[in-house]
Structures are given as structure tokens and as C-alpha cells.
Design an enzyme around this catalytic site. Structure first.
Site, PDB file in Angstrom:
ATOM      1  N   ASN A   7       0.094  -4.142   7.312  1.00 56.54           N
ATOM      2  CA  ASN A   7       0.260  -3.107   6.011  1.00 56.54           C
ATOM      3  C   ASN A   7       0.442  -4.085   5.039  1.00 56.54           C
ATOM      4  OD1 ASN A   7       1.284  -1.905   3.864  1.00 56.54           O
ATOM      5  ND2 ASN A   7       1.886  -0.145   5.001  1.00 56.54           N
ATOM      6  N   GLU A  34      -2.512   0.508   3.966  1.00 57.73           N
ATOM      7  CA  GLU A  34      -1.999   0.731   2.393  1.00 57.73           C
ATOM      8  C   GLU A  34      -3.050  -0.070   1.727  1.00 57.73           C
ATOM      9  OE1 GLU A  34       1.431   1.941   0.997  1.00 57.73           O
ATOM     10  OE2 GLU A  34       2.673   0.991   2.397  1.00 57.73           O
ATOM     11  N   ASP A 149       1.114   0.887  11.158  1.00 54.40           N
ATOM     12  CA  ASP A 149       2.486   1.080  10.592  1.00 54.40           C
ATOM     13  C   ASP A 149       2.766   2.454  11.257  1.00 54.40           C
ATOM     14  OD1 ASP A 149       4.620   1.595   9.078  1.00 54.40           O
ATOM     15  OD2 ASP A 149       3.580   1.346   7.022  1.00 54.40           O
ATOM     16  N   ASN A 151       5.608   3.567  10.898  1.00 52.57           N
ATOM     17  CA  ASN A 151       7.065   4.175  10.355  1.00 52.57           C
ATOM     18  C   ASN A 151       8.034   4.924  11.186  1.00 52.57           C
ATOM     19  OD1 ASN A 151       6.999   3.576   7.355  1.00 52.57           O
ATOM     20  ND2 ASN A 151       4.984   4.707   7.124  1.00 52.57           N
ATOM     21  N   ASP A 220       6.191  -1.442  12.869  1.00 51.10           N
ATOM     22  CA  ASP A 220       4.455  -1.666  12.828  1.00 51.10           C
ATOM     23  C   ASP A 220       4.272  -2.049  14.382  1.00 51.10           C
ATOM     24  OD1 ASP A 220       3.339  -2.253  10.169  1.00 51.10           O
ATOM     25  OD2 ASP A 220       5.239  -3.031  10.253  1.00 51.10           O
ATOM     26  N   ASP A 249       5.238  -6.345   2.079  1.00 51.14           N
ATOM     27  CA  ASP A 249       6.848  -6.011   2.478  1.00 51.14           C
ATOM     28  C   ASP A 249       6.488  -6.294   4.170  1.00 51.14           C
ATOM     29  OD1 ASP A 249       5.481  -3.625   2.119  1.00 51.14           O
ATOM     30  OD2 ASP A 249       7.215  -2.654   1.573  1.00 51.14           O
ATOM     31  N   HIS A 250       5.435  -6.068   4.830  1.00 50.88           N
ATOM     32  CA  HIS A 250       5.257  -5.925   6.067  1.00 50.88           C
ATOM     33  C   HIS A 250       4.695  -7.282   6.691  1.00 50.88           C
ATOM     34  CE1 HIS A 250       5.416  -1.535   6.785  1.00 50.88           C
ATOM     35  NE2 HIS A 250       5.352  -1.517   5.752  1.00 50.88           N
TER      36      HIS A 250
END
Length: 261
Positions: A7, A34, A149, A151, A220, A249-250
DNA sequence: ATGGTCGCTAAGCGA
């Protein structure tokens, strides 16, 4: 062969990171989430120069997914079949490999904001639809990888604070039951096939020095269908690009598949 | 201390 998911939190902002990472990690397939861009903005040419074909399902500002592949991709399907979704979250494609065709289903699962919210209800509906779609997809394509991802933290050990965050978003029983339902389709969480360091995470909040304090989540994932399990030789989270300047951030997750029988 | 940090897009939303 190697298959990765990442991501990138805007491909516009992260294109150089992706190119740099691919030079150091020339994986066969890289699934991105994303993108935050429309298809016409997708950097097809520069990725082609790096050796990668791409199947893209973009969207303005939010969401957007893509499959990059060294080998040609075919039978590209966008969205969950039979599920009306205005958000670009799923792209599937078949990649011809020396061991036969491999179906890759790349997903950016709904975040869900917080339990009880409208977005959480959408997440539950979306997860149910994905499950039914995947049941059909696995039947049609026995060699299948579901990655992206999610989540969702599958278990308490996938969170830096499972007690404090109990039943909050990414940690609810309802989300974890949906994750288990995916495993019940015959899918295996490749990361947990191997001994892993404690507190292995794939996402860290930008705020509050989340990465520096390893306050992260493992959300993930790379799941493989039954025929692929004996071929899995490794699965790792690559934290290196999370330390780069202006990171996503991933962190990427990388699956290694042997040639098989 | 009810914030904090990004990215997109131009004030506020989504993560």
C-alpha cells in the site's frame, strides 16, 4: 518467483520509492493499493521502462489498485463481481508462469473507520461479497493468491496493543471472523507458515512516532490457495522502505514461491 | 492535554 503487496498511499507521491524498491527487489509481481489517481495519470511508461506491465483500476483522490508484472497479465477483472461498488478496491488477473497460470487477486479492503459507523457496515457488506466472489474465483482458478491491505489484524499478536485496542477498528471479532471465513475457503496466511519475529507489523501510524516505537499492526497479507501451499518457500515484511524519507505508512510484504511439482 | 501526520486538494475528509 516472488510476489509482493504494498500500500503506497499515493503512487504519485511514492513512484520513486516503488522504482527504487523494484531495483533492489526485482519481484515478478507487485500489487499496489491506494494509488489515489485516475487511470490516465498512471505512470505506465516509466514502469514499462523498468520492465513491468500493469493492470490498473484507478480512482480520483481515493483507493485505486494495480498489478505490476514482468510476465504478461490476462483476464483482468475489476471490482468484486456482482457487487456494485463505487470505490476501486479490487483488481484480479491471471499471470502465465513456468508452473502454469496463477490467479492474482489484489485488494484494498475497506478501512471501516469505527465499529457501528456507516463505513463499518460497508466494510462488513464488502467482506461478505468478497468471500462469495472468491469462492467462485478459487473454483475457477485453483492456483490463486489473495493479497493486499486487508485492514484486519487476524490475531492479537498482529497488533502492538491488543488489550488497549480490543474490539476497536482492525481488531473486532466481526472483522476477524470475516478473515477466518476467507481461510475457510482453503486459503493460508503465508506469513504464519514460518517462524517470524515477535511484533511483526506491516503498517505504522504516521503520528506519535508510530514507526520509531514499533506501534504497528499487521494488516497487509498474502493468502495462498491449497495447491500453492507446498510451493511457498518464504514470506517476509520488508521494513526497509518504511525508513526512507517521506515513506508510505505501509511496508511491502513479499511471498516466495518455488517451482512446484 | 480529546491532539498528534500524511495526501489530496484547497477546508475538510479519509486513513
Amino acid at each position: 518467483m516472488k510476489i509482493a503487496t504494498w500500500n503506497v498511499n499515493s503512487l504519485t507521491a511514492r513512484l520513486q520509492h516503488v522504482l527504487d524498491w523494484l531495483i533492489a527487489n526485482p519481484v515478478d509481481v507487485l500489487c499496489l493499493q491506494e494509488l489515489k489517481m485516475t487511470d490516465d495519470k498512471f505512470p505506465l511508461e516509466v514502469l514499462k521502462s523498468a520492465g513491468y506491465e500493469a493492470a490498473v483500476f484507478g480512482q480520483k483522490t481515493y483507493n485505486g489498485v494495480a498489478i505490476l508484472s514482468l510476465a504478461p497479465v490476462r483476464d483482468v477483472v475489476k471490482n468484486i463481481e456482482n457487487f456494485a461498488d463505487e470505490q476501486s478496491r479490487v483488481i484480479a488477473a491471471t499471470i502465465e508462469t513456468p508452473s502454469g497460470p496463477l490467479r492474482v487477486v489484489n485488494c484494498y479492503f475497506v478501512n471501516g473507520q469505527e465499529p457501528g459507523s456507516e463505513k463499518f457496515a460497508y466494510k462488513m457488506k464488502w467482506l461478505g461479497a468478497l468471500h462469495d466472489y472468491l469462492a467462485r474465483e478459487i473454483a475457477a482458478h485453483p492456483n490463486l493468491v489473495l493479497l493486499g491491505d486487508f485492514n484486519v489484524t487476524p490475531e492479537d499478536r498482529d497488533s502492538f496493543d491488543p488489550v488497549g485496542l480490543k474490539e476497536t477498528i482492525h481488531h473486532t471479532t466481526e472483522e476477524r471472523n470475516h478473515f477466518k471465513a476467507l481461510l475457510d475457503l482453503g486459503l493460508t496466511d503465508s506469513f504464519r507458515m514460518f517462524e517470524q519475529p515477535e511484533k511483526s507489523f506491516s503498517w505504522w501510524d504516521y503520528r506519535m512516532l508510530g514507526y520509531q516505537k514499533n506501534r504497528g499492526l499487521r494488516i497487509d497479507h498474502i493468502l495462498v490457495s491449497e495447491p500453492l501451499v507446498p510451493r511457498v518457500t518464504g514470506c517476509v515484511i520488508d521494513r526497509v522502505p518504511r525508513k526512507w524519507e517521506k515513506p508510505s505508512d505501509h511496508a511491502p510484504v513479499v511471498l516466495e514461491l518455488g517451482p512446484g511439482a
